[in-house]
Motif scaffolding. Structure first.
Motif, short mmCIF file in Angstrom:
data_model
loop_
_atom_site.label_atom_id
_atom_site.label_comp_id
_atom_site.label_asym_id
_atom_site.label_seq_id
_atom_site.Cartn_x
_atom_site.Cartn_y
_atom_site.Cartn_z
N PRO A 198 0.84 -1.21 0.00
CA PRO A 198 0.00 0.00 0.00
C PRO A 198 0.87 1.25 0.00
O PRO A 198 1.95 1.29 0.60
CB PRO A 198 -0.83 -0.12 1.28
N TYR A 224 7.42 8.04 -3.62
CA TYR A 224 6.41 7.41 -2.77
C TYR A 224 7.08 7.03 -1.46
O TYR A 224 8.26 6.63 -1.43
CB TYR A 224 5.83 6.17 -3.46
N GLN A 225 6.33 7.15 -0.34
CA GLN A 225 6.86 6.85 0.95
C GLN A 225 8.27 7.45 1.11
O GLN A 225 8.45 8.62 0.88
CB GLN A 225 6.88 5.34 1.20
N LYS A 240 -3.93 0.89 -2.94
CA LYS A 240 -3.93 -0.43 -2.32
C LYS A 240 -2.77 -1.27 -2.86
O LYS A 240 -2.23 -1.02 -3.93
CB LYS A 240 -5.24 -1.14 -2.59
N THR A 278 0.72 5.39 0.61
CA THR A 278 -0.10 6.47 1.17
C THR A 278 0.22 7.82 0.53
O THR A 278 -0.60 8.75 0.61
CB THR A 278 0.15 6.56 2.69
N SER A 279 1.39 7.93 -0.08
CA SER A 279 1.74 9.19 -0.76
C SER A 279 2.54 8.86 -2.03
O SER A 279 3.51 8.09 -1.98
CB SER A 279 2.56 10.10 0.17
N VAL A 308 -4.23 9.21 -3.77
CA VAL A 308 -3.77 8.26 -2.72
C VAL A 308 -4.86 8.15 -1.67
O VAL A 308 -5.70 9.04 -1.54
CB VAL A 308 -2.43 8.74 -2.12
N PRO A 309 -4.85 7.09 -0.81
CA PRO A 309 -3.88 5.98 -0.79
C PRO A 309 -4.17 4.98 -1.92
O PRO A 309 -5.24 4.96 -2.50
CB PRO A 309 -4.09 5.36 0.55
#
Length: 493
Positions: free
Chosen positions: A58, A122-123, A93, A60-61, A90-91
Motif C-alpha cells: 500500500p 512514494y513513501q 492499495k 499512502t503518498s 492516494v492511498p
C-alpha cells in the motif's frame, strides 16, 4: 570452549538472517511499464503517453515530478513545465495497477534529441523513469527545400541542354548582324553576293533552332562567320572584282546577240560565278574564274569579227554586166556560196560551247580559210572591216566598306504545330517533369527526412543537404539519361 562455539553459531545465524532479509528490503514496491519514455514528434504539437505503475505494498503518498530535459549538444532545454503528468490520488492499495497519463507540450520545442528523467516519489523511496524526446521539423518545409533543389537541377539541366546552346547561337548571330551593320557597302547593296549568302545561311540557322538541332545551328553560324571573315579580310579585292571586273564582262555581253546559245551560256556562268564567289577561298580563285569567262567572251568577239569580215568580202565582190555569160553565172554562184558559208559559220559560232577549246580552234581555222579563199576573188584594194574589239584583261582589285543593317532574330522559334499537337506536347513534357520530381523527391525525402528522427537540429547542415541532394539527383539523372540516349537504342532518343 562451549561459549566460543555458541558465539560462532549465533554469528552464523545472524549473517544468514541479514542475507535473507536484504533482498526483501531492497525490492522496489513500485514498478513501471514502460521503463523508459521515448517521444518522437514530426508535425503534431501535443503528445500524451501513459505509464502503468504496479505496487506490491500500500502507498499512502505518491507524486510524479518531471525534470528539465537537455539537448545532446547542451544548447537547448525543454523545461519541466512542458511535461504535465496527472497526479494520482492516494492511498493506493497493494497489488494494484495505476494508470498515469503524461502530456507533452511540443509546440515551442526546437528540433533535436533531449534526455531527462521522470521522478516517481512514494513513501521514503523513489522510482526514476528515463525520458528521451526526439524532435524534428515539420515535413512541409523540408519537402519544399528538397523539391526546390530538384527544380533548380532541372532548370540547370534544361538550360544546359537546350537554353545555353540556343542562346550561344543567338549571341553569335547578333554579333554577326552587328558586324554587317557596320559595312556601308553591303548596307547599300542588298543583292551583294556576300550579303545574300550570309542572309541565306541565317535562314538555315533559324530552321535548325526551330528543330532544336543545336550542332547543326552552330555549324551554320560558323559557316556564315567564315563568309564574313573572308569578306572582311579581302574586301578591297572582292569589291574590285565584283564591281569593275564583273561590270566589264556584263558590258561585253551586251554587245553579243542575246539569242545566241553561246551568249546565254556565258551569261549564266557569270551569274553563277558571282553568286558562288563567297564560296571561293580567296579572291585569286574568283579572278581566275572571271579571266576564264573573259577569255570565252573574247573568243566569241574574235569569231564575230572574222565572220563579219567574211560577210563584207561577200558584199565586196565586183559587179557584173547585165548579160551574164557562163563564167559570170559561176561568179554569181560564188557570191551565194560565200554568203551561205558565212551564215553557216555564224550558226556554228552561236551554237559553240564556251569551254570547248578544240571546237573553237577548228571553227576559227575554217573561218580564216574562208576569208583567205574569198579575199582572192575581190579587188586587192578592199578596205578592212572594223569589228568588235576584244575586252581587255581581267581586273585587279580595290576597297570595300561596311555591312548592311538587318533586324535581329525576332521570331520565337516556336514549333509550327497545330494547337492540339502543341497542347499534347506540353502536357507530356510537364508530366515527364512531374513524374521525375515525384520519384526523386520521394527517394530523397525518405532517406534524409523520414529516417532522421532529429531533422532540423542543425538547420544549415540538414537543409543544405536536402537542397544539394535534390540538385545532385537531377544532375545525375540528366547525365544518365544523356549516356543512355547516346547508345542510340530504339525509343531512347
Amino acid at each position: 570452549m562451549k561459549d566460543l562455539k555458541l558465539g560462532y553459531i549465533v554469528l552464523f545465524a545472524a549473517t544468514w538472517g541479514l542475507l535473507l532479509t536484504a533482498p526483501i528490503n531492497a525490492q522496489a514496491k513500485v514498478t513501471s511499464e514502460p521503463t523508459q519514455l521515448t517521444v518522437t514528434r514530426a508535425s503534431d504539437t501535443t503528445r500524451t503517453l501513459t505509464i502503468f505503475l504496479r505496487t506490491t505494498d500500500p502507498i499512502t503518498s505518491l507524486q510524479v515530478t518531471p525534470l528539465d530535459l537537455y539537448r545532446t549538444d547542451g544548447v537547448e532545454i525543454v523545461p519541466a513545465t512542458a511535461i504535465k503528468p496527472v497526479q494520482p490520488t492516494v492511498p493506493i492499495k497493494a497489488n494494484s495497477l495505476l494508470t498515469i497519463p503524461i502530456k507533452f507540450d511540443l509546440s515551442s520545442i526546437p528540433s533535436g534529441e533531449f534526455n531527462g528523467k521522470l521522478l516517481v516519489r512514494y513513501q521514503d523511496d523513489e522510482l526514476i523513469i528515463p525520458i528521451s524526446l526526439r524532435m524534428k521539423d515539420s515535413w512541409q518545409r523540408p519537402l519544399a527545400v528538397l523539391v526546390l533543389g530538384i527544380l533548380l537541377g532541372m532548370l540547370l539541366s534544361s538550360y544546359r541542354s537546350q537554353g545555353r546552346p540556343r542562346d550561344e547561337v543567338l549571341v553569335r548571330v547578333s554579333q554577326l548582324r552587328t558586324q554587317i551593320r557596320t559595312d556601308e557597302v553591303l548596307k547599300e547593296q542588298p543583292k551583294q553576293p556576300f550579303r545574300k549568302r550570309i542572309e541565306e545561311g541565317l535562314v538555315d540557322v533559324e530552321a535548325a533552332l526551330q528543330a532544336e538541332q543545336w550542332d547543326k545551328a552552330r555549324q551554320a553560324v560558323e559557316q556564315q562567320e567564315n563568309v564574313w571573315l573572308k569578306w572582311r579580310k579581302y574586301r578591297s579585292e572582292w569589291l574590285e572584282l565584283l564591281s569593275r571586273g564583273v561590270d566589264e564582262l556584263q558590258h561585253s555581253l551586251e554587245s553579243m546577240p542575246k539569242s545566241s546559245n553561246y551568249t546565254q551560256t556565258v551569261s549564266l556562268n557569270l551569274e553563277r560565278a558571282v553568286k558562288d564567289s563567297p564560296s571561293q577561298d580567296n579572291p585569286a580563285l574568283f579572278r581566275d574564274e572571271l579571266e576564264s569567262l573573259r577569255k570565252q567572251i573574247n573568243h566569241y568577239l574574235e569569231l564575230q569579227h572574222d565572220i563579219g569580215e567574211l560577210k563584207d568580202l561577200c558584199n565586196q565582190l565586183p559587179d557584173e554586166p547585165e548579160e551574164l555569160s557562163d563564167n559570170q553565172k559561176n561568179h554569181e554562184s560564188n557570191i551565194e556560196t560565200c554568203q551561205r558559208e558565212a551564215q553557216r559559220l555564224e550558226r556554228e559560232m552561236n551554237a559553240l560551247y564556251p569551254t570547248d577549246e578544240n571546237a573553237y580552234k577548228d571553227l576559227e581555222d575554217r573561218v580564216k580559210v574562208a576569208i583567205d579563199k574569198h579575199r582572192e576573188l575581190v579587188k586587192p584594194e578592199i578596205a578592212t572591216r572594223e569589228g568588235s574589239t576584244p575586252i581587255s584583261q581581267a581586273p585587279p582589285t580595290p576597297p570595300v566598306g561596311n555591312m548592311s543593317e538587318e533586324e535581329l532574330f525576332k521570331k520565337k522559334f516556336s514549333k509550327n504545330l497545330y494547337p492540339g499537337e502543341r497542347t499534347r506536347l506540353r502536357l507530356f513534357n510537364w508530366a515527364s517533369y512531374l513524374v521525375a520530381v515525384v520519384f526523386l523527391a520521394g527517394a530523397g525525402f525518405n532517406q534524409l527526412y523520414v529516417s532522421q528522427p532529429t531533422f532540423g537540429a542543425n538547420p544549415w547542415s540538414d537543409y543544405f543537404t536536402l537542397l544539394a541532394w535534390g540538385f545532385g539527383a537531377e544532375a545525375t539523372r540528366e547525365s544518365v539519361t544523356k549516356v543512355v540516349r547516346d547508345w542510340g537504342l530504339p525509343g531512347l532518343k
